[in-house]
Write a protein that holds these residues in place. Structure first.
Motif, PDB file in Angstrom:
ATOM      1  N   MET A 227     -42.338 -39.674  -5.454  1.00  0.00           N
ATOM      2  CA  MET A 227     -43.041 -40.934  -5.253  1.00  0.00           C
ATOM      3  C   MET A 227     -42.058 -42.087  -5.085  1.00  0.00           C
ATOM      4  SD  MET A 227     -44.258 -44.026  -6.298  1.00  0.00           S
ATOM      5  CE  MET A 227     -43.891 -44.126  -8.050  1.00  0.00           C
ATOM      6  N   ARG A 228     -40.999 -42.108  -5.904  1.00  0.00           N
ATOM      7  CA  ARG A 228     -40.012 -43.184  -5.795  1.00  0.00           C
ATOM      8  C   ARG A 228     -39.269 -43.119  -4.464  1.00  0.00           C
ATOM      9  NH1 ARG A 228     -41.875 -46.792  -9.393  1.00  0.00           N
ATOM     10  NH2 ARG A 228     -42.061 -45.877 -11.474  1.00  0.00           N
ATOM     11  N   LEU A 229     -39.090 -41.925  -3.943  1.00  0.00           N
ATOM     12  CA  LEU A 229     -38.488 -41.807  -2.615  1.00  0.00           C
ATOM     13  C   LEU A 229     -39.407 -42.426  -1.557  1.00  0.00           C
ATOM     14  CD1 LEU A 229     -36.954 -38.214  -2.766  1.00  0.00           C
ATOM     15  CD2 LEU A 229     -35.687 -40.347  -2.398  1.00  0.00           C
ATOM     16  N   THR A 230     -40.703 -42.174  -1.701  1.00  0.00           N
ATOM     17  CA  THR A 230     -41.667 -42.803  -0.794  1.00  0.00           C
ATOM     18  C   THR A 230     -41.535 -44.320  -0.859  1.00  0.00           C
ATOM     19  OG1 THR A 230     -43.217 -40.963  -1.133  1.00  0.00           O
ATOM     20  CG2 THR A 230     -44.110 -43.011  -0.214  1.00  0.00           C
ATOM     21  N   GLU A 231     -41.457 -44.832  -2.070  1.00  0.00           N
ATOM     22  CA  GLU A 231     -41.354 -46.280  -2.278  1.00  0.00           C
ATOM     23  C   GLU A 231     -40.068 -46.851  -1.686  1.00  0.00           C
ATOM     24  OE1 GLU A 231     -41.332 -49.389  -6.099  1.00  0.00           O
ATOM     25  OE2 GLU A 231     -41.692 -47.239  -6.399  1.00  0.00           O
ATOM     26  N   ALA A 247     -45.964 -36.282   1.439  1.00  0.00           N
ATOM     27  CA  ALA A 247     -46.630 -35.043   1.843  1.00  0.00           C
ATOM     28  C   ALA A 247     -46.209 -33.873   0.955  1.00  0.00           C
ATOM     29  CB  ALA A 247     -46.314 -34.744   3.309  1.00  0.00           C
ATOM     30  N   VAL A 248     -44.913 -33.761   0.666  1.00  0.00           N
ATOM     31  CA  VAL A 248     -44.430 -32.689  -0.215  1.00  0.00           C
ATOM     32  C   VAL A 248     -45.004 -32.853  -1.615  1.00  0.00           C
ATOM     33  CG1 VAL A 248     -42.372 -31.765  -1.358  1.00  0.00           C
ATOM     34  CG2 VAL A 248     -42.318 -32.271   1.094  1.00  0.00           C
ATOM     35  N   LEU A 249     -45.081 -34.100  -2.064  1.00  0.00           N
ATOM     36  CA  LEU A 249     -45.654 -34.386  -3.372  1.00  0.00           C
ATOM     37  C   LEU A 249     -47.123 -33.978  -3.415  1.00  0.00           C
ATOM     38  CD1 LEU A 249     -45.604 -35.671  -6.193  1.00  0.00           C
ATOM     39  CD2 LEU A 249     -45.879 -37.910  -5.097  1.00  0.00           C
ATOM     40  N   GLY A 250     -47.873 -34.359  -2.403  1.00  0.00           N
ATOM     41  CA  GLY A 250     -49.296 -34.036  -2.375  1.00  0.00           C
ATOM     42  C   GLY A 250     -49.574 -32.554  -2.242  1.00  0.00           C
ATOM     43  N   HIS A 251     -48.748 -31.858  -1.448  1.00  0.00           N
ATOM     44  CA  HIS A 251     -48.959 -30.423  -1.251  1.00  0.00           C
ATOM     45  C   HIS A 251     -48.691 -29.630  -2.530  1.00  0.00           C
ATOM     46  CE1 HIS A 251     -49.097 -26.599   0.888  1.00  0.00           C
ATOM     47  NE2 HIS A 251     -47.972 -26.264   0.275  1.00  0.00           N
ATOM     48  N   ASN A 252     -47.664 -30.030  -3.267  1.00  0.00           N
ATOM     49  CA  ASN A 252     -47.273 -29.258  -4.446  1.00  0.00           C
ATOM     50  C   ASN A 252     -47.906 -29.754  -5.745  1.00  0.00           C
ATOM     51  OD1 ASN A 252     -44.924 -27.306  -3.544  1.00  0.00           O
ATOM     52  ND2 ASN A 252     -44.627 -29.230  -2.447  1.00  0.00           N
ATOM     53  N   PHE A 253     -48.263 -31.049  -5.775  1.00  0.00           N
ATOM     54  CA  PHE A 253     -48.845 -31.619  -6.996  1.00  0.00           C
ATOM     55  C   PHE A 253     -50.039 -32.498  -6.610  1.00  0.00           C
ATOM     56  CE2 PHE A 253     -44.190 -31.317  -7.318  1.00  0.00           C
ATOM     57  CZ  PHE A 253     -44.066 -30.376  -8.344  1.00  0.00           C
ATOM     58  N   PRO A 254     -51.097 -31.897  -6.075  1.00  0.00           N
ATOM     59  CA  PRO A 254     -52.220 -32.696  -5.529  1.00  0.00           C
ATOM     60  C   PRO A 254     -52.939 -33.540  -6.581  1.00  0.00           C
ATOM     61  CG  PRO A 254     -52.783 -30.368  -5.668  1.00  0.00           C
ATOM     62  CD  PRO A 254     -51.319 -30.460  -5.928  1.00  0.00           C
ATOM     63  N   ASP A 255     -52.880 -33.150  -7.840  1.00  0.00           N
ATOM     64  CA  ASP A 255     -53.581 -33.888  -8.892  1.00  0.00           C
ATOM     65  C   ASP A 255     -52.658 -34.856  -9.632  1.00  0.00           C
ATOM     66  OD1 ASP A 255     -55.967 -32.482  -8.370  1.00  0.00           O
ATOM     67  OD2 ASP A 255     -55.285 -30.809  -9.618  1.00  0.00           O
ATOM     68  N   SER A 256     -51.447 -34.988  -9.157  1.00  0.00           N
ATOM     69  CA  SER A 256     -50.482 -35.837  -9.849  1.00  0.00           C
ATOM     70  C   SER A 256     -50.828 -37.312  -9.684  1.00  0.00           C
ATOM     71  CB  SER A 256     -49.077 -35.584  -9.289  1.00  0.00           C
ATOM     72  OG  SER A 256     -48.166 -36.546  -9.762  1.00  0.00           O
ATOM     73  N   HIS A 261     -50.242 -42.729  -6.324  1.00  0.00           N
ATOM     74  CA  HIS A 261     -49.456 -43.936  -6.067  1.00  0.00           C
ATOM     75  C   HIS A 261     -48.835 -43.898  -4.666  1.00  0.00           C
ATOM     76  CE1 HIS A 261     -50.112 -45.331 -10.029  1.00  0.00           C
ATOM     77  NE2 HIS A 261     -49.201 -44.591 -10.652  1.00  0.00           N
ATOM     78  N   ALA A 262     -48.247 -42.761  -4.310  1.00  0.00           N
ATOM     79  CA  ALA A 262     -47.598 -42.636  -3.002  1.00  0.00           C
ATOM     80  C   ALA A 262     -48.613 -42.764  -1.873  1.00  0.00           C
ATOM     81  CB  ALA A 262     -46.865 -41.291  -2.920  1.00  0.00           C
ATOM     82  N   TYR A 263     -49.786 -42.155  -2.068  1.00  0.00           N
ATOM     83  CA  TYR A 263     -50.823 -42.203  -1.036  1.00  0.00           C
ATOM     84  C   TYR A 263     -51.279 -43.640  -0.801  1.00  0.00           C
ATOM     85  CZ  TYR A 263     -54.889 -40.700   1.669  1.00  0.00           C
ATOM     86  OH  TYR A 263     -55.806 -40.504   2.671  1.00  0.00           O
ATOM     87  N   ARG A 264     -51.485 -44.386  -1.895  1.00  0.00           N
ATOM     88  CA  ARG A 264     -51.911 -45.775  -1.760  1.00  0.00           C
ATOM     89  C   ARG A 264     -50.826 -46.631  -1.107  1.00  0.00           C
ATOM     90  NH1 ARG A 264     -54.242 -45.057  -7.001  1.00  0.00           N
ATOM     91  NH2 ARG A 264     -52.390 -46.017  -7.936  1.00  0.00           N
ATOM     92  N   LEU A 265     -49.573 -46.331  -1.439  1.00  0.00           N
ATOM     93  CA  LEU A 265     -48.464 -47.093  -0.871  1.00  0.00           C
ATOM     94  C   LEU A 265     -48.405 -46.938   0.643  1.00  0.00           C
ATOM     95  CD1 LEU A 265     -46.027 -48.875  -1.621  1.00  0.00           C
ATOM     96  CD2 LEU A 265     -44.675 -46.774  -1.807  1.00  0.00           C
TER      97      LEU A 265
END
Length: 291
Positions: A227-231, A247-256, A261-265
Motif C-alpha cells: 500500500m505504501r508503494l502505491t502511495e 493489484a498485487v495487494l488486492g490479489h493476494n490480500f483481498p480482505d486487507s 486504502h490503496a484502492y481508494r487512493l
C-alpha cells in the motif's frame, strides 16, 4: 535452550580419570597474555591446568553443573590448548562456546563456535555450534526502532542452520526464531520507510518498502508495504508501479484494510489496480527476482 547433556554424554571422556602411579605431574604455570585463544579479552594472568585431558574436561563439567560458566569455558579451552589431539579436544571447543553463551559472553561464544565449525565441519556437534551462534545474536536483538545488526546476523545464522542441518534437534526453534527475526527486520524497514514518506522523501521511502516486498514477503508487514508503494509511486506520478502494487495487494490480500486504502487512493485519480508485467513488483512477486 541448548542442553549440553546430550553432547556431553555422547562424547564422554574415554580415558580413566586417574593418571596412574604419580604420572600426573604439574605442567607449571603459564602467564596469560591478556586474552584466550577465542578472544575473551581478560587481562589477568591465567593458570593453565595441568593433567590429562579427561581430568580437565571433567573439571569443566563440574563447573558447568555448578553454574560457573565462564570458568568452565576456560577449562574447556585448556583441553584444546594443552591437548589438541586428544579425544576430548573437539568436544571441548563446542562446549566452551556453550559455556561462554551461558555466561553472557556472546562474542566469545560466537568465536568458539566459529572455530569449531572451521575445524570440524559436518561433525556431530556442528548443528549445536551453529545454533549457539544464532542464540548469541538473538539474545541481543533490540526493538524495531534500533539498529538491527544482531537481528540480521542472527537470521543468517539460523537460516544457515536450517539449510545445513534441517533435521537437527535445533531446527524447530531455529525456524520459529528466524520467523520472528524476519518480522522484526521487516518492521524496522517499515518504520524507516514511513519516516521518509512523512517527509516527502519518496524515493528513499520506496527503497525501504521495496526491501520488505523483495526480502520479507512472508511477514505481516508486506501488506502495508504494498500500500505504501502505491502511495509513494502515486506521489511521484509513476502510475504503472502504483497500480501494480495495488493489484498485487488486492490479489493476494483481498480482505486487507491496506488494500482498501490503496484502492481508494487510486480511485481519487480515476484509476483502478492493474498489474503490469514489466513492473519489478510483478517479477519479484512471481519469483523471477529483480532485473
Amino acid at each position: 535452550m541448548v542442553s549440553p547433556e546430550e553432547p556431553r554424554r555422547a562424547f564422554a571422556p574415554r580415558v580413566a580419570r586417574w593418571c596412574g602411579l604419580g604420572t600426573c605431574l604439574a605442567a607449571g604455570l603459564l602467564a596469560g597474555c591478556g586474552s584466550s585463544i577465542f578472544g575473551s579479552g581478560d587481562d589477568s594472568a591465567e593458570i593453565v591446568s595441568a593433567g590429562p585431558p579427561n581430568a580437565i574436561y571433567g573439571d569443566a563439567e563440574t563447573l558447568i553443573n555448578e553454574g560457573d560458566y565462564q570458568e568452565a569455558a576456560r577449562k574447556y579451552e585448556q583441553v584444546d590448548i594443552n591437548h589438541p589431539y586428544s579425544p576430548e579436544a573437539r568436544q571441548a571447543i563446542v562446549m566452551s562456546a556453550y559455556a561462554y553463551y551461558k555466561a553472557g559472553k556472546y562474542d566469545e561464544a560466537i568465536g568458539a563456535a566459529d572455530r569449531y565449525l572451521t575445524l570440524h565441519p559436518g561433525t556431530q556437534e556442528s548443528a549445536m555450534a551453529q545454533n549457539i551462534i544464532g542464540m548469541a545474536y538473538y539474545d541481543r536483538v533490540l526493538d524495531p526502532k534500533r539498529d538491527q545488526t544482531f537481528a540480521r546476523r542472527g537470521l543468517a545464522a539460523y537460516d544457515k542452520l536450517l539449510q545445513r542441518y534441517p533435521n537437527s534437534r535445533y531446527s524447530g526453534e531455529a525456524s520459529n526464531r528466524a520467523r520472528i527475526l524476519r518480522d522484526l527486520l521487516a518492521a524496522n524497514e517499515m518504520t524507516v520507510g514511513r519516516y521518509y514518506l512523512r517527509r516527502n522523501n519518496f524515493l528513499a521511502a520506496i527503497n525501504r518498502f521495496r526491501t520488505v516486498v523483495t526480502s520479507y514477503q512472508t511477514t505481516e508487514q508486506v501488506e502495508e508495504a504494498l500500500m505504501r508503494l502505491t502511495e509513494a509511486y502515486m506521489a511521484l506520478g509513476i502510475v504503472n508501479e502504483a497500480q501494480t502494487a495495488a493489484a498485487v495487494l488486492g490479489h493476494n490480500f483481498p480482505d486487507s484494510k491496506w488494500y482498501k486504502h490503496a484502492y481508494r487512493l487510486l480511485g481519487k485519480r480515476g484509476l483502478e489496480p492493474q498489474q503490469y508485467e514489466g513492473s519489478w513488483i510483478t517479477r519479484v512477486w512471481n519469483g523471477g527476482g529483480e532485473a
